[in-house]
Design a protein around this motif. Structure first.
Motif, mmCIF file in Angstrom:
data_model
loop_
_atom_site.group_PDB
_atom_site.id
_atom_site.type_symbol
_atom_site.label_atom_id
_atom_site.label_comp_id
_atom_site.label_asym_id
_atom_site.label_seq_id
_atom_site.Cartn_x
_atom_site.Cartn_y
_atom_site.Cartn_z
ATOM 1 N N ALA A 43 0.838 -1.208 0.000
ATOM 2 C CA ALA A 43 0.000 0.000 0.000
ATOM 3 C C ALA A 43 0.870 1.256 0.000
ATOM 4 C CB ALA A 43 -0.910 0.003 1.221
ATOM 5 N N GLN A 44 0.320 2.322 -0.531
ATOM 6 C CA GLN A 44 0.969 3.627 -0.546
ATOM 7 C C GLN A 44 1.263 4.062 0.896
ATOM 8 O OE1 GLN A 44 1.561 5.693 -3.278
ATOM 9 N NE2 GLN A 44 2.373 7.278 -1.964
ATOM 10 N N PRO A 45 2.484 4.535 1.217
ATOM 11 C CA PRO A 45 2.749 5.013 2.570
ATOM 12 C C PRO A 45 1.865 6.222 2.912
ATOM 13 C CG PRO A 45 4.807 4.750 1.351
ATOM 14 C CD PRO A 45 3.677 4.587 0.370
ATOM 15 N N VAL A 46 1.194 6.138 4.036
ATOM 16 C CA VAL A 46 0.328 7.216 4.527
ATOM 17 C C VAL A 46 0.938 7.728 5.823
ATOM 18 C CG1 VAL A 46 -1.982 7.766 5.401
ATOM 19 C CG2 VAL A 46 -1.724 6.236 3.453
ATOM 20 N N TYR A 47 0.840 9.048 6.029
ATOM 21 C CA TYR A 47 1.436 9.682 7.196
ATOM 22 C C TYR A 47 0.385 10.511 7.929
ATOM 23 C CZ TYR A 47 5.653 8.581 4.620
ATOM 24 O OH TYR A 47 6.631 7.921 3.922
ATOM 25 N N VAL A 48 0.590 10.651 9.228
ATOM 26 C CA VAL A 48 -0.170 11.606 10.016
ATOM 27 C C VAL A 48 0.809 12.703 10.409
ATOM 28 C CG1 VAL A 48 0.175 10.356 12.196
ATOM 29 C CG2 VAL A 48 -1.714 11.968 11.987
ATOM 30 N N PHE A 49 0.381 13.934 10.238
ATOM 31 C CA PHE A 49 1.196 15.092 10.621
ATOM 32 C C PHE A 49 0.435 15.863 11.681
ATOM 33 C CE2 PHE A 49 2.158 19.608 10.322
ATOM 34 C CZ PHE A 49 3.521 19.583 10.541
ATOM 35 N N GLU A 50 1.127 16.235 12.743
ATOM 36 C CA GLU A 50 0.541 17.089 13.774
ATOM 37 C C GLU A 50 1.469 18.283 13.978
ATOM 38 O OE1 GLU A 50 -0.914 17.125 18.421
ATOM 39 O OE2 GLU A 50 -0.369 15.229 17.492
ATOM 40 N N SER A 51 0.932 19.474 13.746
ATOM 41 C CA SER A 51 1.731 20.687 13.919
ATOM 42 C C SER A 51 1.992 20.911 15.403
ATOM 43 C CB SER A 51 1.008 21.899 13.325
ATOM 44 O OG SER A 51 -0.108 22.241 14.120
ATOM 45 N N PHE A 59 -2.022 12.290 5.130
ATOM 46 C CA PHE A 59 -1.646 12.560 3.744
ATOM 47 C C PHE A 59 -0.756 11.442 3.218
ATOM 48 C CE2 PHE A 59 1.964 14.095 6.106
ATOM 49 C CZ PHE A 59 3.051 13.820 5.294
ATOM 50 N N PHE A 60 -0.653 11.402 1.897
ATOM 51 C CA PHE A 60 0.388 10.622 1.242
ATOM 52 C C PHE A 60 0.916 11.461 0.099
ATOM 53 C CE2 PHE A 60 -3.527 9.081 -0.754
ATOM 54 C CZ PHE A 60 -3.229 9.077 -2.110
ATOM 55 N N ILE A 61 2.039 11.049 -0.446
ATOM 56 C CA ILE A 61 2.663 11.788 -1.545
ATOM 57 C C ILE A 61 2.489 10.969 -2.809
ATOM 58 C CG2 ILE A 61 4.809 12.730 -2.455
ATOM 59 C CD1 ILE A 61 5.707 13.115 0.474
ATOM 60 N N ALA A 62 1.910 11.602 -3.828
ATOM 61 C CA ALA A 62 1.701 10.962 -5.133
ATOM 62 C C ALA A 62 2.267 11.878 -6.200
ATOM 63 C CB ALA A 62 0.222 10.710 -5.369
ATOM 64 N N SER A 63 3.056 11.318 -7.080
ATOM 65 C CA SER A 63 3.766 12.109 -8.088
ATOM 66 C C SER A 63 4.548 13.181 -7.355
ATOM 67 C CB SER A 63 2.807 12.706 -9.104
ATOM 68 O OG SER A 63 2.184 11.701 -9.855
ATOM 69 N N ASP A 64 4.221 14.438 -7.586
ATOM 70 C CA ASP A 64 4.966 15.529 -6.955
ATOM 71 C C ASP A 64 4.146 16.233 -5.887
ATOM 72 O OD1 ASP A 64 7.226 17.205 -6.665
ATOM 73 O OD2 ASP A 64 6.225 18.748 -7.843
ATOM 74 N N GLY A 65 2.935 15.755 -5.601
ATOM 75 C CA GLY A 65 2.080 16.506 -4.685
ATOM 76 C C GLY A 65 1.607 15.719 -3.485
ATOM 77 N N PHE A 66 1.111 16.457 -2.523
ATOM 78 C CA PHE A 66 0.501 15.872 -1.338
ATOM 79 C C PHE A 66 -0.957 15.547 -1.642
ATOM 80 C CE2 PHE A 66 3.915 18.434 0.407
ATOM 81 C CZ PHE A 66 4.447 17.621 1.391
ATOM 82 N N VAL A 67 -1.410 14.413 -1.179
ATOM 83 C CA VAL A 67 -2.819 14.037 -1.264
ATOM 84 C C VAL A 67 -3.304 13.954 0.176
ATOM 85 C CG1 VAL A 67 -4.513 12.330 -2.011
ATOM 86 C CG2 VAL A 67 -2.454 12.749 -3.398
ATOM 87 N N PHE A 68 -4.295 14.780 0.509
ATOM 88 C CA PHE A 68 -4.821 14.845 1.864
ATOM 89 C C PHE A 68 -6.040 13.950 1.985
ATOM 90 C CE2 PHE A 68 -2.577 18.771 1.044
ATOM 91 C CZ PHE A 68 -1.713 18.813 2.133
ATOM 92 N N LEU A 69 -6.157 13.296 3.119
ATOM 93 C CA LEU A 69 -7.248 12.361 3.372
ATOM 94 C C LEU A 69 -8.169 12.958 4.425
ATOM 95 C CD1 LEU A 69 -4.941 9.254 3.680
ATOM 96 C CD2 LEU A 69 -6.242 9.944 1.674
ATOM 97 N N GLY A 70 -9.446 13.090 4.076
ATOM 98 C CA GLY A 70 -10.448 13.558 5.021
ATOM 99 C C GLY A 70 -11.348 12.413 5.428
ATOM 100 N N ASP A 71 -12.400 12.727 6.165
ATOM 101 C CA ASP A 71 -13.324 11.689 6.618
ATOM 102 C C ASP A 71 -13.947 10.934 5.444
ATOM 103 O OD1 ASP A 71 -12.901 12.155 9.287
ATOM 104 O OD2 ASP A 71 -14.573 13.546 9.464
ATOM 105 N N HIS A 72 -14.345 11.662 4.406
ATOM 106 C CA HIS A 72 -15.013 11.029 3.265
ATOM 107 C C HIS A 72 -14.517 11.573 1.935
ATOM 108 C CE1 HIS A 72 -17.850 9.195 6.044
ATOM 109 N NE2 HIS A 72 -17.959 10.379 6.611
ATOM 110 N N THR A 73 -13.270 12.036 1.924
ATOM 111 C CA THR A 73 -12.767 12.637 0.699
ATOM 112 C C THR A 73 -11.239 12.611 0.665
ATOM 113 O OG1 THR A 73 -12.898 14.590 -0.702
ATOM 114 C CG2 THR A 73 -12.656 14.990 1.646
ATOM 115 N N THR A 74 -10.694 12.809 -0.500
ATOM 116 C CA THR A 74 -9.267 13.087 -0.667
ATOM 117 C C THR A 74 -9.178 14.318 -1.538
ATOM 118 O OG1 THR A 74 -9.053 11.731 -2.649
ATOM 119 C CG2 THR A 74 -8.600 10.656 -0.541
ATOM 120 N N PHE A 75 -8.115 15.073 -1.363
ATOM 121 C CA PHE A 75 -7.901 16.202 -2.263
ATOM 122 C C PHE A 75 -6.422 16.499 -2.372
ATOM 123 C CE2 PHE A 75 -7.945 18.419 1.770
ATOM 124 C CZ PHE A 75 -7.055 19.471 1.614
#
Length: 79
Positions: A43-51, A59-75
Motif C-alpha cells: 500500500a501507498q505510505p500514509v502519514y499523520v502530521f501534527e503541527s 496525507f500521502f505523496i503521489a507524483s509531486d504533490g501531497f494528497v490529503f485524506l479527510g473523513d469522506h474525501t481526498t484532495f
C-alpha cells in the motif's frame, strides 16, 4: 503555525519538485510526522502530521504533490 490542508497551495509551491524524502524532512522540522501502519501489502505510505499547535492531517505523496485524506474525501493541490 502549519495547517497543511488550509495552506496546501503554498506548501505545494514551496516543496514542489523536491524528492519525497526532502518533503518529509521539511515537515519533521515543523511538527510531528509518523507513518500509519499499512493495511495492505504494498500500500501507498500514509502519514499523520501534527503541527506544534495540535492541528492534524493525514496525507500521502503521489507524483509531486501531497494528497490529503479527510473523513469522506481526498484532495490535492497542484502548485
Amino acid at each position: 503555525m502549519l495547517d497543511m490542508p488550509s495552506q496546501s497551495a503554498a506548501i505545494q509551491r514551496l516543496l514542489g519538485g523536491l524528492p519525497a524524502a526532502e518533503k518529509l524532512a521539511w515537515l519533521r522540522l515543523r511538527g510531528r510526522r509518523a507513518a500509519v501502519p499499512p493495511t495492505a501489502h504494498g500500500a501507498q505510505p500514509v502519514y499523520v502530521f501534527e503541527s506544534f499547535v495540535g492541528l492534524r492531517c493525514l496525507f500521502f505523496i503521489a507524483s509531486d504533490g501531497f494528497v490529503f485524506l479527510g473523513d469522506h474525501t481526498t484532495f490535492t493541490v497542484r502548485g
